[in-house]
Write a protein that holds these residues in place. Sequence first.
Motif, PDB file in Angstrom:
ATOM      1  N   VAL A 444       0.817  -1.218   0.000  1.00 45.73           N
ATOM      2  CA  VAL A 444       0.000   0.000   0.000  1.00 45.73           C
ATOM      3  C   VAL A 444       0.846   1.262   0.000  1.00 45.73           C
ATOM      4  O   VAL A 444       0.353   2.337  -0.342  1.00 45.73           O
ATOM      5  N   SER A 445       2.107   1.155   0.374  1.00 43.20           N
ATOM      6  CA  SER A 445       2.973   2.338   0.412  1.00 43.20           C
ATOM      7  C   SER A 445       3.720   2.562  -0.892  1.00 43.20           C
ATOM      8  O   SER A 445       4.016   3.709  -1.250  1.00 43.20           O
ATOM      9  N   VAL A 446       4.029   1.484  -1.613  1.00 47.91           N
ATOM     10  CA  VAL A 446       4.880   1.612  -2.797  1.00 47.91           C
ATOM     11  C   VAL A 446       4.266   0.941  -4.029  1.00 47.91           C
ATOM     12  O   VAL A 446       4.021   1.590  -5.053  1.00 47.91           O
ATOM     13  N   ILE A 447       4.005  -0.348  -3.935  1.00 48.26           N
ATOM     14  CA  ILE A 447       3.665  -1.123  -5.127  1.00 48.26           C
ATOM     15  C   ILE A 447       2.304  -0.746  -5.696  1.00 48.26           C
ATOM     16  O   ILE A 447       2.163  -0.480  -6.894  1.00 48.26           O
ATOM     17  N   THR A 448       1.268  -0.715  -4.857  1.00 50.51           N
ATOM     18  CA  THR A 448      -0.066  -0.374  -5.356  1.00 50.51           C
ATOM     19  C   THR A 448      -0.128   1.057  -5.888  1.00 50.51           C
ATOM     20  O   THR A 448      -0.668   1.278  -6.983  1.00 50.51           O
ATOM     21  N   PRO A 449       0.412   2.072  -5.184  1.00 54.43           N
ATOM     22  CA  PRO A 449       0.421   3.412  -5.781  1.00 54.43           C
ATOM     23  C   PRO A 449       1.160   3.454  -7.122  1.00 54.43           C
ATOM     24  O   PRO A 449       0.718   4.128  -8.050  1.00 54.43           O
ATOM     25  N   ALA A 450       2.271   2.722  -7.211  1.00 52.57           N
ATOM     26  CA  ALA A 450       3.020   2.705  -8.467  1.00 52.57           C
ATOM     27  C   ALA A 450       2.182   2.109  -9.591  1.00 52.57           C
ATOM     28  O   ALA A 450       2.173   2.624 -10.723  1.00 52.57           O
ATOM     29  N   ALA A 451       1.460   1.027  -9.295  1.00 52.83           N
ATOM     30  CA  ALA A 451       0.618   0.400 -10.314  1.00 52.83           C
ATOM     31  C   ALA A 451      -0.499   1.337 -10.751  1.00 52.83           C
ATOM     32  O   ALA A 451      -0.805   1.454 -11.952  1.00 52.83           O
ATOM     33  N   LEU A 452      -1.119   2.030  -9.807  1.00 51.34           N
ATOM     34  CA  LEU A 452      -2.207   2.937 -10.146  1.00 51.34           C
ATOM     35  C   LEU A 452      -1.702   4.176 -10.892  1.00 51.34           C
ATOM     36  O   LEU A 452      -2.379   4.696 -11.780  1.00 51.34           O
TER      37      LEU A 452
END
Length: 523
Positions: A444-452
């Motif tokens: 939730v801090s890095v990977i998901t924001p990057a994907a979105l």
Amino acid sequence: MVTDTDGMPAEEKKRGAFSSRRVFILAAIGSAVGLGNIWRFPYVAYDNGGGAFMIPYIVALLTAGLPFLMLDYGMGHRNRGSAPLSFARISRKGEPLGWWQVAICFVIAIYYAAIIGWASVYAIFSFDKSWGDDPATYFSVDFLEGGDPGISLDFVNGLLIPLVIVWVVLLVIMAMGVQKGIGMLSVIFIPILVVAFVALVVQALFLDGAGDGLNALFTPDWDALSNTDVWIAAYGQIFFSLSVGFGIMITYSAYVDRRENMTGSGLVVGFANSGFELLAGIGVFAALGFIASSTGGDPGEAAQGGGIGLAFIAFPTIINEAPAGAVLGVLFFVSLVIAGITSLISVIEVVIASVRDKFELPRIAAVLVVGVPAAIASVLLFSTTTSLYSLDIIDNFINQFGILLVAVVSMLALAWAFRVVPALAAHLNRNGSLKLGWVWRALVSVITPAALIWVLVDQFRKNIETTYGEGAYPDWMVNTLGWGVAGGVIVVGLLAALIPWRRQTSLEVPEEAPIDQPEEDVR
């Protein structure tokens, strides 16, 4: 903390609550399972590798959908408030993010109601196939009475009356409250939705050509996995279908008992939503296989890009030709109505709950303050000769540059500006069957924001390179209803946060879930 005689905090009893975890889960599933599950997922899967699409889809579910769902649950369940109040209890600087989400929900509600109205009329039309032999012409010319693109106030009675009925029914449900209205509706209608859609799928599977449709959907194109657009489509589909990132699950989770297993509930909701999408894919493409075998065409082409075309043009064509087509039609359109109304109540509840928290209004007063303006705006925009054009533009921009953008900004703010992610994990872990550790925090801090961000940048690039609608709409209309609405919800979020909270509203995080932040950050 002030409590009532039954031990429930007085503030929470006044706001309302779901009576049990089961009711909450059904309400959350009702919110997640909406129109996009039925008419968007099947075509997205077909157009992005068929069976191979399930790999990026599952990856997106595990790395973005479920983690973000847990984040929303943590925000609402821990902070015990609507989206603006939950953000304000972390930091007053975060409050505009909550109101930005509220404004997005208001916009979605005004056009979502229109689609439900159309589907309810088409459920009645299914009995005698009122659309005749040319469903496409009937929908655009006879039903919508479509005129030239633009904002028109030439009302269409066939659109106006069902839309007014939808809003009256909706406001009555919302006035009944969290448990008696939202909860009871979910308990009754989600099982009905499942039964109706399973019946539709069973009937579709026995149609001639159903196997060809399923082959078209599930035959894997492994080369598609090397295409970044396929992965972007998977993340976009998961994100939109789970109702995360724009206040719904924050609001709903605040109505759940403090001791409930929220992470376990999240797994049930997430996988139930994906299971329904898969079921929808089977039913829709089995039916499309039938019409393709009848016309000598391709099942994917029959879907006409999914969405409005699939529901109101392709399916009536199928109903015209299928044995017991009237039954198939009623099941399909009733499913659309139920899926739509359970999603719509969750969308409008975000706005109602926020207004109640901010101004300390009784529920019925808040329902009227929110519902009447929303109904008027809905009628003015979506019961006229240009309703379809307005809907298409607003839906595209508010989804891509409203929901996606606020989700990215809020996730990054929670992780890096307010640094509240560890505290949310600790809260959910207290009673959760699934323990959230460093993997979830990294997601939730890095990977998901990057994907979105990846999805958002791709969509922004496409809209800059090619004007939306490719010349079908005048530029002023795209700029007003598209970019204007997407930008307007941000402005509304900023302005609404300037209004002071009533003194009775505490901006302290409830004692049961203390926040690991300096005192000045939570006031």
